[in-house]
Design a protein around this motif. Structure first.
Motif, PDB file in Angstrom:
ATOM      1  N   ARG A 118       0.853  -1.192   0.000  1.00 33.38           N
ATOM      2  CA  ARG A 118       0.000   0.000   0.000  1.00 33.38           C
ATOM      3  C   ARG A 118       0.886   1.238   0.000  1.00 33.38           C
ATOM      4  NH1 ARG A 118      -1.563  -2.416   4.578  1.00 33.38           N
ATOM      5  NH2 ARG A 118      -1.134  -0.501   5.763  1.00 33.38           N
ATOM      6  N   ASP A 131       0.601   3.666   2.057  1.00 27.14           N
ATOM      7  CA  ASP A 131       0.856   4.097   3.431  1.00 27.14           C
ATOM      8  C   ASP A 131       1.504   3.007   4.267  1.00 27.14           C
ATOM      9  OD1 ASP A 131      -1.287   2.416   3.419  1.00 27.14           O
ATOM     10  OD2 ASP A 131      -2.546   3.606   4.755  1.00 27.14           O
ATOM     11  N   ALA A 132       2.162   2.028   3.609  1.00 29.50           N
ATOM     12  CA  ALA A 132       2.720   0.906   4.358  1.00 29.50           C
ATOM     13  C   ALA A 132       4.141   1.164   4.839  1.00 29.50           C
ATOM     14  CB  ALA A 132       2.688  -0.362   3.507  1.00 29.50           C
ATOM     15  N   THR A 157       1.630  -8.891  -6.794  1.00 32.38           N
ATOM     16  CA  THR A 157       1.692  -7.435  -6.737  1.00 32.38           C
ATOM     17  C   THR A 157       2.115  -6.900  -8.102  1.00 32.38           C
ATOM     18  OG1 THR A 157       2.222  -7.379  -4.377  1.00 32.38           O
ATOM     19  CG2 THR A 157       2.847  -5.459  -5.685  1.00 32.38           C
TER      20      THR A 157
END
Length: 402
Positions: free
Chosen positions: A350, A352-353, A381
């Motif tokens: 993500r 925000d990972a 992915t």
């Protein structure tokens, strides 16, 4: 069906077939629209008086020194009235209109500041909006108030029709200047991202030089100084010190090469993306298949961004994906350079990972690029990046060429 219709009402109620309970025909949104229409008259009266008093006075005094400054201040005040109207439309009509970009400050002096405000399209459209709203406010106020007592069964439909006209006016006259205003806001945001990224890169290079090569070169200078002092007294010790200094030189050179590779690798400058990405893939802990299908090389800046994007994505594959294989594809489609990095790992990537994905998205967005992640839990992915294509200028990126 006949048997059911012949049963008494009590039986229908026992079966749970009661008629729906009575409810008021005016829902919450309808009351908001009615409130907006009733408020049109006082708000339109305020805007009309402001326009006539301030702006017409400014026009009348343009032959004097204070005329143009007064007109500029009047347009600035009109912007505030437009903001109030947009807020009212958001609250009561549910209209989502972006706020226009603020005008820049004084800049280099009074005249640029004055000229910027006198030609402000947002201010002039707000003036037009406030000027034509008075007759419309009278009409909507009168029709709505009369319908509350005379035409209340159809008032929701009347209110919806009148507020639709209000929505069209707000979108047409109080929205930002088409794509230009939105583009200005995006460029302002992108400029901040570019400045922050460049500053972070400079800090990283400074830190790497200070902690790495610089420290080794200081030790090298001290070691050579001691070897010089012992050269006549103890040649064997001096020779050992020179040998150690030689090793320090090699390590310092290696660190400088690594640092230079982080800035702009020589293989990218000399041989292009295909060779540079193959070199990056060879350092990845996962087997990577690299496919570069480009008829020509892009501009050096675009080529560098593409290289560092793939490099960071492959680092994430090595550290976080748990993949067994990965692939990199680079190709050109019209005026876009497309990059796709895929792995068969665990997925769940993500923005925000905390794996640097957001930084990559910001960097690509700053040059009008795109960054898309498709990473369901369990994988695979697929990260797709797009960059604008710019042709390579003669001698672009090749040192020594002019």
């Amino acid at each position: 069906m006949t048997e059911r219709l012949s049963r008494p009402m009590g039986a229908l109620e026992a079966d749970g077939d009661r008629l729906p309970p009575p409810r008021f025909a005016y829902d919450r949104q309808t009351w908001k629209e009615i409130a907006h229409l009733l408020a049109n008259l006082p708000v339109a009266l305020l805007g009309f008086v402001y326009v006539v008093t301030v702006l017409f006075t400014g026009f009348g005094l343009t032959v004097t020194v204070i005329g143009l400054p007064l007109l500029a201040l009047g347009l600035a005040g009109a912007r505030l009235l437009g903001r109030m109207e947009r807020a009212r439309a958001r609250k009561l009509l549910g209209v989502r209109v972006d706020e226009p970009s603020p005008l820049p400050g004084r800049g280099t002096g009074l005249l640029p500041w004055l000229w910027m405000r006198l030609k402000d399209p947002v201010g002039w459209r707000t003036v037009l909006y406030d000027f034509i709203r008075l007759p419309w406010g009278v009409v909507t106020f009168t029709v709505t108030l009369t319908s509350l007592f005379v035409l209340w069964p159809v008032l929701p439909f009347v209110a919806r029709g009148l507020t639709n006209a209000d929505r069209a006016m707000v979108r047409g006259l109080l929205s930002p200047s088409d794509e230009l205003e939105r583009r200005i806001a995006e460029l302002e945001s992108d400029r901040g991202v570019v400045v922050d990224t460049a500053n972070a890169d400079l800090r990283r290079i400074e830190r790497d030089l200070h902690d790495g090569a610089q420290a080794r070169l200081v030790n090298l200078a001290m070691g050579l100084g001691l070897a010089k002092e012992k050269l006549l007294e103890d040649p064997d010790s001096a020779a050992e010190m020179v040998a150690e200094a030689h090793g320090e030189v090699k390590l310092a050179l290696q660190e400088l090469r690594d640092l230079a590779r982080g800035i702009h690798p020589a293989v990218l400058t000399d041989r292009g993306l295909d060779a540079a990405l193959s070199a990056v893939a060879s350092r990845c802990t996962v087997p990577v298949k690299v496919t570069v299908d480009l008829a020509a090389r892009p501009a050096a800046a675009i080529e560098g961004i593409a290289y560092f994007t793939v490099s960071e994505l492959l680092q994430n594959v090595s550290k976080h994906s748990g993949a067994k294989t990965a692939s990199v594809e680079v190709w050109q489609s019209k005026q876009r350079l497309l990059i796709q990095v895929e792995d068969d790992g665990n997925g769940g990537a993500r923005l925000d990972a905390g794996t640097g994905m957001q930084g990559l998205a910001d960097r690509l967005g700053a040059v009008d690029g795109l960054f898309v992640i498709d990473s369901p839990q369990g994988g695979p992915t697929v990260v797709t990046a797009e960059l604008p294509w710019r042709d390579r200028a003669p001698g672009d990126g090749r040192p020594g060429e002019r």
